[in-house]
Write a protein that holds these residues in place. Structure first.
Motif, PDB file in Angstrom:
ATOM      1  N   GLN A 108       0.838  -1.199   0.000  1.00 25.17           N
ATOM      2  CA  GLN A 108       0.000   0.000   0.000  1.00 25.17           C
ATOM      3  C   GLN A 108       0.881   1.260   0.000  1.00 25.17           C
ATOM      4  O   GLN A 108       0.589   2.233  -0.704  1.00 25.17           O
ATOM      5  CB  GLN A 108      -0.859  -0.024   1.257  1.00 25.17           C
ATOM      6  N   ALA A 109       1.966   1.210   0.783  1.00 22.03           N
ATOM      7  CA  ALA A 109       2.879   2.356   0.851  1.00 22.03           C
ATOM      8  C   ALA A 109       3.500   2.634  -0.524  1.00 22.03           C
ATOM      9  O   ALA A 109       3.588   3.780  -0.957  1.00 22.03           O
ATOM     10  CB  ALA A 109       3.982   2.079   1.870  1.00 22.03           C
ATOM     11  N   VAL A 110       3.870   1.564  -1.226  1.00 23.22           N
ATOM     12  CA  VAL A 110       4.470   1.737  -2.564  1.00 23.22           C
ATOM     13  C   VAL A 110       3.457   2.361  -3.524  1.00 23.22           C
ATOM     14  O   VAL A 110       3.765   3.318  -4.252  1.00 23.22           O
ATOM     15  CB  VAL A 110       4.978   0.373  -3.110  1.00 23.22           C
ATOM     16  N   ALA A 111       2.231   1.840  -3.501  1.00 28.94           N
ATOM     17  CA  ALA A 111       1.207   2.346  -4.427  1.00 28.94           C
ATOM     18  C   ALA A 111       0.945   3.823  -4.173  1.00 28.94           C
ATOM     19  O   ALA A 111       0.866   4.630  -5.115  1.00 28.94           O
ATOM     20  CB  ALA A 111      -0.081   1.528  -4.276  1.00 28.94           C
ATOM     21  N   LEU A 112       0.831   4.186  -2.891  1.00 31.97           N
ATOM     22  CA  LEU A 112       0.550   5.599  -2.565  1.00 31.97           C
ATOM     23  C   LEU A 112       1.751   6.494  -2.881  1.00 31.97           C
ATOM     24  O   LEU A 112       1.589   7.585  -3.417  1.00 31.97           O
ATOM     25  CB  LEU A 112       0.209   5.725  -1.077  1.00 31.97           C
ATOM     26  N   ALA A 113       2.967   6.012  -2.588  1.00 30.15           N
ATOM     27  CA  ALA A 113       4.179   6.808  -2.857  1.00 30.15           C
ATOM     28  C   ALA A 113       4.304   7.089  -4.351  1.00 30.15           C
ATOM     29  O   ALA A 113       4.690   8.184  -4.759  1.00 30.15           O
ATOM     30  CB  ALA A 113       5.411   6.073  -2.357  1.00 30.15           C
ATOM     31  N   ALA A 114       3.934   6.100  -5.178  1.00 27.02           N
ATOM     32  CA  ALA A 114       4.011   6.295  -6.627  1.00 27.02           C
ATOM     33  C   ALA A 114       3.025   7.379  -7.059  1.00 27.02           C
ATOM     34  O   ALA A 114       3.317   8.197  -7.931  1.00 27.02           O
ATOM     35  CB  ALA A 114       3.715   4.984  -7.351  1.00 27.02           C
ATOM     36  N   LYS A 115       1.838   7.383  -6.418  1.00 27.86           N
ATOM     37  CA  LYS A 115       0.826   8.398  -6.776  1.00 27.86           C
ATOM     38  C   LYS A 115       1.264   9.781  -6.315  1.00 27.86           C
ATOM     39  O   LYS A 115       1.095  10.769  -7.019  1.00 27.86           O
ATOM     40  CB  LYS A 115      -0.505   8.047  -6.103  1.00 27.86           C
ATOM     41  N   ILE A 116       1.847   9.846  -5.124  1.00 27.43           N
ATOM     42  CA  ILE A 116       2.223  11.160  -4.562  1.00 27.43           C
ATOM     43  C   ILE A 116       3.462  11.730  -5.268  1.00 27.43           C
ATOM     44  O   ILE A 116       3.461  12.853  -5.752  1.00 27.43           O
ATOM     45  CB  ILE A 116       2.523  11.040  -3.043  1.00 27.43           C
ATOM     46  N   GLY A 117       4.501  10.915  -5.316  1.00 22.13           N
ATOM     47  CA  GLY A 117       5.789  11.449  -5.772  1.00 22.13           C
ATOM     48  C   GLY A 117       6.114  11.171  -7.218  1.00 22.13           C
ATOM     49  O   GLY A 117       7.030  11.764  -7.778  1.00 22.13           O
TER      50      GLY A 117
END
Ligand code: SAM
Length: 272
Positions: A244-253
């Motif tokens: 989940q952290a990877v998916a969100l980090a990709a969306k944010i950054g």
């Protein structure tokens, strides 16, 4: 085949052997190549091939190859088809099924890079920037963020303008290497921040003469998107499961998921 960019001692044994053996030489400027051949005691049939007649000459060359003759291709200095004519002729010969063999040797960009100390793992050979100011500035804009050493060819009458545009587009802190008249009597390899290069050129008119390769340090560190992705990942990993952290980090950054996943595993591994 490659020929010297100044010092005739840089011609290879193999280049001389091939020049002696072929039936003809297709040359960018027949006067320049004739002089080179004369220096080494070689007399050959020469065929002029330059950017304005390359298509037509390709037909003539193909006809000679079809008769079983062999040809060498030269430019005035260095390696043909690298910011010089030749690629069209080579492509035509290949398409017609004739073998084309490189005879490697001098190239101004590689020579400059090897003496620059800026040969990072990756470099981008740009060749000549556009001659007109507006087009040159447009061409430089997308290069500003590339994390690769940048390699340019430049003519003496444009070097001052190009250096000014490089500083404006890439920033004054980056190092630049001005490699001038390589392998010749007045060879100079000068290394300074881009902010100081205009003053160095202005200090002595001799410094603005001759042929130049300009090598500029690439943008530092990781591409911005990847950097932002990593920062987001560090925060999110403390709170969320890895996927989940990877998916969100990709969306944010931004940045590639695969790379972020690899970073996440690395960060987890380093956790106490
Ligand atoms: N095909 C050639 C090669 O392999 O090096 C390059 C040809 S390009 C038309 C000519 C440009 O190469 C010059 O304007 C200059 O930027 C660079 N160049 C050629 N000889 C050089 C030298 N001796 N020192 C520095 N730059 C050189």
């Amino acid at each position: 085949m490659a020929t010297p960019i100044g010092n005739l001692g840089d011609i290879s044994h193999r280049a001389l052997e091939v020049l002696g053996r072929v039936d003809a030489v297709a040359a960018e400027d027949t006067r320049v190549t004739r002089q080179l051949l004369a220096h080494f005691g070689i007399a050959k049939r020469l065929i002029a091939v330059h950017e304005h007649n390359e298509k037509r000459v390709a037909k003539q060359v193909l006809a000679l190859l079809a008769e079983g003759r062999s040809l060498a291709l030269t430019c005035d200095a260095g390696t043909p088809a690298i910011s010089d004519p030749g690629a069209l002729l080579v492509a035509a010969a290949r398409r017609a099924g004739f073998p084309v063999t490189p005879v490697p040797g001098p190239n101004a960009a590689i020579a400059a890079l090897s003496a620059s100390g800026l040969a990072a793992p990756h470099f981008l050979f740009y060749g000549f920037l556009p001659e007109r100011t507006a087009a040159r500035r447009r061409a430089l804009a997308p290069l500003a963020k590339l994390p690769f050493t940048l390699v340019f060819f430049e003519a003496p009458h444009r070097v001052v303008e190009s250096i000014a545009d490089l500083r404006a587009a890439l920033g004054g802190e980056r190092r630049v290497v001005l490699a001038r008249e390589l392998t010749k009597l007045f060879e100079t390899v000068h290394d300074c921040p881009l902010a100081e290069a205009e003053a160095w050129l202005a200090a002595d008119p001799h410094r603005r003469k001759g042929e130049f390769v300009l090598i500029v340090e690439g943008a530092a560190g990781m591409p911005e998107a990847e950097d932002a992705g990593r920062r987001a990942l560090e925060v999110l990993l403390a709170e969320l499961p890895l996927k989940q952290a990877v998916a969100l980090a990709a969306k944010i950054g931004g940045g590639g998921r695969k790379e972020l996943y690899r970073m996440a595993l690395e960060l987890k591994r380093r956790e106490p």
